[in-house]
Design a protein around this motif. Structure first.
Motif, PDB file in Angstrom:
ATOM      1  N   GLY A   1      -4.012   7.255  15.165  1.00  0.00           N
ATOM      2  CA  GLY A   1      -2.823   6.151  14.793  1.00  0.00           C
ATOM      3  C   GLY A   1      -3.560   5.646  13.520  1.00  0.00           C
ATOM      4  O   GLY A   1      -2.645   4.790  13.109  1.00  0.00           O
ATOM      5  N   PHE A   2      -4.379   5.939  12.886  1.00  0.00           N
ATOM      6  CA  PHE A   2      -4.671   5.261  11.511  1.00  0.00           C
ATOM      7  C   PHE A   2      -3.829   5.537  10.617  1.00  0.00           C
ATOM      8  O   PHE A   2      -3.353   6.606  10.493  1.00  0.00           O
ATOM      9  CB  PHE A   2      -6.272   5.794  11.130  1.00  0.00           C
ATOM     10  CG  PHE A   2      -6.337   5.322   9.518  1.00  0.00           C
ATOM     11  CD1 PHE A   2      -6.678   3.986   9.509  1.00  0.00           C
ATOM     12  CD2 PHE A   2      -6.243   6.077   8.352  1.00  0.00           C
ATOM     13  CE1 PHE A   2      -6.845   3.599   8.028  1.00  0.00           C
ATOM     14  CE2 PHE A   2      -6.546   5.660   7.251  1.00  0.00           C
ATOM     15  CZ  PHE A   2      -6.778   4.363   6.915  1.00  0.00           C
ATOM     16  N   GLY A   3      -3.410   4.510   9.904  1.00  0.00           N
ATOM     17  CA  GLY A   3      -2.435   4.632   8.672  1.00  0.00           C
ATOM     18  C   GLY A   3      -2.381   3.343   7.944  1.00  0.00           C
ATOM     19  O   GLY A   3      -3.382   2.489   8.028  1.00  0.00           O
ATOM     20  N   PHE A   4      -1.415   2.917   6.952  1.00  0.00           N
ATOM     21  CA  PHE A   4      -1.469   1.815   6.343  1.00  0.00           C
ATOM     22  C   PHE A   4      -1.623   0.456   6.922  1.00  0.00           C
ATOM     23  O   PHE A   4      -2.254  -0.436   6.721  1.00  0.00           O
ATOM     24  CB  PHE A   4      -0.091   1.858   5.424  1.00  0.00           C
ATOM     25  CG  PHE A   4      -0.004   2.889   4.605  1.00  0.00           C
ATOM     26  CD1 PHE A   4      -0.834   3.055   3.256  1.00  0.00           C
ATOM     27  CD2 PHE A   4       0.996   3.691   4.561  1.00  0.00           C
ATOM     28  CE1 PHE A   4      -0.819   3.985   2.331  1.00  0.00           C
ATOM     29  CE2 PHE A   4       1.142   4.705   3.670  1.00  0.00           C
ATOM     30  CZ  PHE A   4       0.339   4.821   2.655  1.00  0.00           C
ATOM     31  N   GLU A   5      -0.806   0.597   8.165  1.00  0.00           N
ATOM     32  CA  GLU A   5      -0.913  -0.558   9.046  1.00  0.00           C
ATOM     33  C   GLU A   5      -2.283  -1.022   9.688  1.00  0.00           C
ATOM     34  O   GLU A   5      -2.921  -2.055   9.390  1.00  0.00           O
ATOM     35  CB  GLU A   5       0.010  -0.620  10.301  1.00  0.00           C
ATOM     36  CG  GLU A   5       1.483  -0.504   9.947  1.00  0.00           C
ATOM     37  CD  GLU A   5       2.328  -0.643  11.165  1.00  0.00           C
ATOM     38  OE1 GLU A   5       1.872  -1.247  12.220  1.00  0.00           O
ATOM     39  OE2 GLU A   5       3.491  -0.384  10.896  1.00  0.00           O
ATOM     40  N   ARG A   6      -2.834   0.191   9.960  1.00  0.00           N
ATOM     41  CA  ARG A   6      -4.426  -0.235  10.591  1.00  0.00           C
ATOM     42  C   ARG A   6      -5.487  -0.802   9.327  1.00  0.00           C
ATOM     43  O   ARG A   6      -6.198  -1.479   9.400  1.00  0.00           O
ATOM     44  CB  ARG A   6      -4.985   1.239  11.086  1.00  0.00           C
ATOM     45  CG  ARG A   6      -6.303   0.751  11.698  1.00  0.00           C
ATOM     46  CD  ARG A   6      -6.459   0.012  12.791  1.00  0.00           C
ATOM     47  NE  ARG A   6      -7.944  -0.133  13.231  1.00  0.00           N
ATOM     48  CZ  ARG A   6      -8.699  -1.216  12.809  1.00  0.00           C
ATOM     49  NH1 ARG A   6      -8.200  -1.845  11.810  1.00  0.00           N
ATOM     50  NH2 ARG A   6      -9.832  -1.335  13.502  1.00  0.00           N
ATOM     51  N   TYR A   7      -5.030  -0.189   8.277  1.00  0.00           N
ATOM     52  CA  TYR A   7      -6.068  -0.671   6.981  1.00  0.00           C
ATOM     53  C   TYR A   7      -5.677  -2.155   6.645  1.00  0.00           C
ATOM     54  O   TYR A   7      -6.582  -2.995   6.472  1.00  0.00           O
ATOM     55  CB  TYR A   7      -5.708   0.359   5.836  1.00  0.00           C
ATOM     56  CG  TYR A   7      -7.102  -0.173   4.696  1.00  0.00           C
ATOM     57  CD1 TYR A   7      -8.071   0.814   4.962  1.00  0.00           C
ATOM     58  CD2 TYR A   7      -6.704  -1.104   3.620  1.00  0.00           C
ATOM     59  CE1 TYR A   7      -9.216   0.623   3.957  1.00  0.00           C
ATOM     60  CE2 TYR A   7      -7.821  -1.137   2.708  1.00  0.00           C
ATOM     61  CZ  TYR A   7      -8.891  -0.398   2.633  1.00  0.00           C
ATOM     62  OH  TYR A   7     -10.001  -0.975   1.942  1.00  0.00           O
ATOM     63  N   VAL A   8      -4.569  -2.504   6.785  1.00  0.00           N
ATOM     64  CA  VAL A   8      -4.006  -3.955   6.599  1.00  0.00           C
ATOM     65  C   VAL A   8      -4.721  -4.803   7.571  1.00  0.00           C
ATOM     66  O   VAL A   8      -5.236  -5.772   7.110  1.00  0.00           O
ATOM     67  CB  VAL A   8      -2.579  -4.090   6.494  1.00  0.00           C
ATOM     68  CG1 VAL A   8      -1.939  -5.247   6.570  1.00  0.00           C
ATOM     69  CG2 VAL A   8      -1.903  -3.262   5.042  1.00  0.00           C
ATOM     70  N   ASP A   9      -4.519  -4.461   8.844  1.00  0.00           N
ATOM     71  CA  ASP A   9      -5.277  -5.165   9.800  1.00  0.00           C
ATOM     72  C   ASP A   9      -6.795  -5.478   9.539  1.00  0.00           C
ATOM     73  O   ASP A   9      -7.099  -6.359   9.687  1.00  0.00           O
ATOM     74  CB  ASP A   9      -5.003  -4.495  11.139  1.00  0.00           C
ATOM     75  CG  ASP A   9      -3.463  -4.540  11.648  1.00  0.00           C
ATOM     76  OD1 ASP A   9      -2.833  -5.631  11.066  1.00  0.00           O
ATOM     77  OD2 ASP A   9      -3.233  -3.879  12.634  1.00  0.00           O
TER      78      ASP A   9
ATOM     79  N   LYS B   1      -6.248   1.097  -1.928  1.00  0.00           N
ATOM     80  CA  LYS B   1      -5.413   0.152  -2.479  1.00  0.00           C
ATOM     81  C   LYS B   1      -3.988   1.080  -2.828  1.00  0.00           C
ATOM     82  O   LYS B   1      -3.717   1.571  -1.897  1.00  0.00           O
ATOM     83  CB  LYS B   1      -5.926  -0.129  -4.168  1.00  0.00           C
ATOM     84  CG  LYS B   1      -7.129  -1.000  -3.810  1.00  0.00           C
ATOM     85  CD  LYS B   1      -7.712  -1.686  -4.910  1.00  0.00           C
ATOM     86  CE  LYS B   1      -8.152  -0.763  -5.909  1.00  0.00           C
ATOM     87  NZ  LYS B   1      -9.088  -1.696  -7.058  1.00  0.00           N
ATOM     88  N   LYS B   2      -3.307   1.077  -3.786  1.00  0.00           N
ATOM     89  CA  LYS B   2      -2.163   1.815  -4.068  1.00  0.00           C
ATOM     90  C   LYS B   2      -2.628   3.179  -4.413  1.00  0.00           C
ATOM     91  O   LYS B   2      -1.875   4.113  -4.925  1.00  0.00           O
ATOM     92  CB  LYS B   2      -1.445   1.220  -5.208  1.00  0.00           C
ATOM     93  CG  LYS B   2      -0.442   0.179  -4.850  1.00  0.00           C
ATOM     94  CD  LYS B   2       0.656  -0.078  -5.789  1.00  0.00           C
ATOM     95  CE  LYS B   2       1.758  -0.998  -5.308  1.00  0.00           C
ATOM     96  NZ  LYS B   2       2.680  -1.376  -6.389  1.00  0.00           N
TER      97      LYS B   2
ATOM     98  N   LEU C   1       0.868  -1.179   0.068  1.00  0.00           N
ATOM     99  CA  LEU C   1      -0.023  -0.010   0.172  1.00  0.00           C
ATOM    100  C   LEU C   1       0.983   1.283   0.134  1.00  0.00           C
ATOM    101  O   LEU C   1       0.604   2.052  -0.848  1.00  0.00           O
ATOM    102  CB  LEU C   1      -0.882   0.109   1.251  1.00  0.00           C
ATOM    103  CG  LEU C   1      -2.043  -1.181   1.231  1.00  0.00           C
ATOM    104  CD1 LEU C   1      -2.988  -0.806   2.475  1.00  0.00           C
ATOM    105  CD2 LEU C   1      -2.845  -0.947   0.134  1.00  0.00           C
ATOM    106  N   GLU C   2       1.831   1.121   0.701  1.00  0.00           N
ATOM    107  CA  GLU C   2       2.738   2.611   0.938  1.00  0.00           C
ATOM    108  C   GLU C   2       3.312   2.678  -0.268  1.00  0.00           C
ATOM    109  O   GLU C   2       3.606   3.796  -0.652  1.00  0.00           O
ATOM    110  CB  GLU C   2       3.847   2.203   2.189  1.00  0.00           C
ATOM    111  CG  GLU C   2       4.475   3.498   2.441  1.00  0.00           C
ATOM    112  CD  GLU C   2       5.041   3.245   3.925  1.00  0.00           C
ATOM    113  OE1 GLU C   2       5.357   4.477   4.482  1.00  0.00           O
ATOM    114  OE2 GLU C   2       5.400   2.106   4.361  1.00  0.00           O
TER     115      GLU C   2
END
Length: 456
Positions: free
Chosen positions: A250-258, A317-318, A21-22
């Motif tokens: 704290g939302f970011g790419f990691e939270r969306y992945v989880d 997505k990307k 995603l990043e």
């Protein structure tokens, strides 16, 4: 989506999913606009739906489009299900009920987007007219029952059709009887993505109201202004909705992945075969614990394909996908990207849009989402209405487009494409209400008139 990928690069860690995603982050100078729109095919002689098979069916239409454009065919087994432009990146695909979709190439301006839409519709008309096929721009199929609606021969849709009936009451309506227009936009960093996701989610009900264009079902008014939006409220709530966690600290790419890791999957594609793993999570696949494919582990294409089967109001997505608008006539196909580009691709406009929504609560955002399909611009909000918020939103977008100053053909900017939305916001009359007036007046209750007046 035009086609599901088959990249067999193994994925072993959560960090790799985050990195995917990043990797979408771009310099603002590289930002592009990708517009997707769907439309219903119908036979002009009797307003009946177009099946896949037959001399005048969708298969023939795709084959003829392929001959005209020279694009590469996309196959599912021995069936053609789409086309891909190998040079510019655009694609034509089929939704489950035969809705014909253009997934536009990534372009630099709304001017180019509108030219792309115009060219596509002209090419489609050239191929469709000899077959007696027209195309209709509405958010929900206005006449045909679910049983009358054709089904396209795509393996992933067979899996989704079976699963949808287990998780909601309107999933098949969503698949087979809705059409949308959406725009895909870029972000420059994680912080930029977060701000755009938050503004996009908060204002998605406002876009739904402005584009409300699905007031009919099976030949009669359905009591709503956007039935397409209402349908999403009980399609599959594990993978749809307003994503309140996006607004948490704290939302970011990691939270969306989880979040995505725990969304139930539909399928795993290996070679040309789609394996039904519906109900298992991507986390199960990462750990080799799929009930129906024990020991099979995730590849990059599994992740990319899985992200396309998550359906929130704004999807990451990307790039970021704005998903809240009903399909409509071609001028509004250009208005949708104009709205969001004006809001999100100018930093002053993005700041102003965030100021507009930053103190809205999760409950208020959800209430807007729930009420707008029925009352659209007349929906109350705090001490005002959605119409007033729409006025402010469109005005912010207009100023953003002016500052972008992307001219073309003698025009200084892209503001022309948002003018219809400005009129809708000022008058408070949605496209759906205009159609209802026609239905109750000049059409004399004859739903077939919509195929005459709203076809491309």
């Amino acid at each position: 989506m035009a086609r599901d990928l088959t990249d067999t690069t193994p994925l072993e860690t959560r960090d790799e999913l985050v990195a995917y995603l990043e990797a979408g982050s771009k310099q603002p100078s590289a930002f592009r606009i990708g517009t997707e729109h769907e439309k219903f095919g119908f036979y002009e002689a009797d307003c009946s739906p177009v099946p896949y098979e037959g001399r005048r069916g969708i298969q023939a239409l795709l084959n003829n489009m392929q001959a005209l454009l020279g694009w590469e065919p996309v196959m599912d087994g021995d069936k053609i299900i789409g086309l891909v432009d190998p040079t510019q990146g655009g694609a034509i695909s089929l939704e489950p009920g035969g809705q014909f979709e253009l997934s536009g190439a990534p372009l630099e301006s709304i001017h180019l987007t509108c030219r792309e839409v115009h060219s596509h519709l002209a090419q489609l008309r050239e191929v469709a007219e000899p077959l007696g096929i027209g195309f209709l721009g509405l958010g929900f199929s206005p006449k045909w029952t679910l049983a009358e609606t054709p089904r396209m021969p795509k393996q992933r849709y067979d899996i989704m059709t079976a699963y949808m009936q287990k998780v909601g009451t309107m999933g098949l309506d969503m698949m087979y009887r809705t059409c949308t227009v959406q725009v895909n936009l870029d972000f420059s960093s994680e912080a930029d993505m977060v701000k755009k996701m938050r503004v996009g989610l908060a204002l998605q009900p406002i876009a739904t109201a402005l584009f409300a264009n699905s007031p009919f079902r099976e030949g009669k008014p359905n009591g709503l202004l956007s039935l397409r939006s209402e349908v999403w409220k009980d399609t599959d709530n594990d993978r749809a909705g307003m994503l309140p966690f996006v607004f948490e600290d704290g939302f970011g790419f990691e939270r969306y992945v989880d979040y995505a890791l725990d969304v139930p999957m539909y399928f795993v594609k290996r070679g040309d075969t789609y394996h039904d793993v519906s109900g298992d999570s991507f986390r199960d696949l990462m750990e080799g614990r799929l009930a129906k494919l024990p020991g099979v582990r995730a590849t990059r294409s599994d992740w990319v394909n899985h992200l396309t089967t998550i359906f929130p109001e704004v999807r990451l997505k990307k790039f970021i996908e704005m998903r809240g608008a009903d399909g409509g006539p071609w001028r509004r196909l250009c208005a949708l990207p104009a709205l969001w580009v004006g809001l999100l691709y100018d930093t002053t406009a993005l700041d102003a849009a965030w100021d507009l929504v930053k103190d809205w609560t999760a409950e208020e955002r959800q209430r807007l989402r729930d009420e707008v399909p029925r009352t659209a611009l007349k929906t109350p909000f705090r001490d005002t209405t959605v119409q007033e918020i729409a006025r402010q939103t469109v005005a912010i977008a207009q100023e953003g487009l002016k500052r972008r100053a992307r001219g073309y053909g003698g025009e200084a900017d892209e503001t022309r494409f948002i003018e219809e939305l400005s009129e809708i916001a000022e008058t408070g009359v949605t496209p759906a209400e205009f159609l209802l007036d026609r239905y109750n007046g000049a059409w004399g209750g004859d739903i077939d008139r919509v195929f005459e007046e709203c076809s491309y």
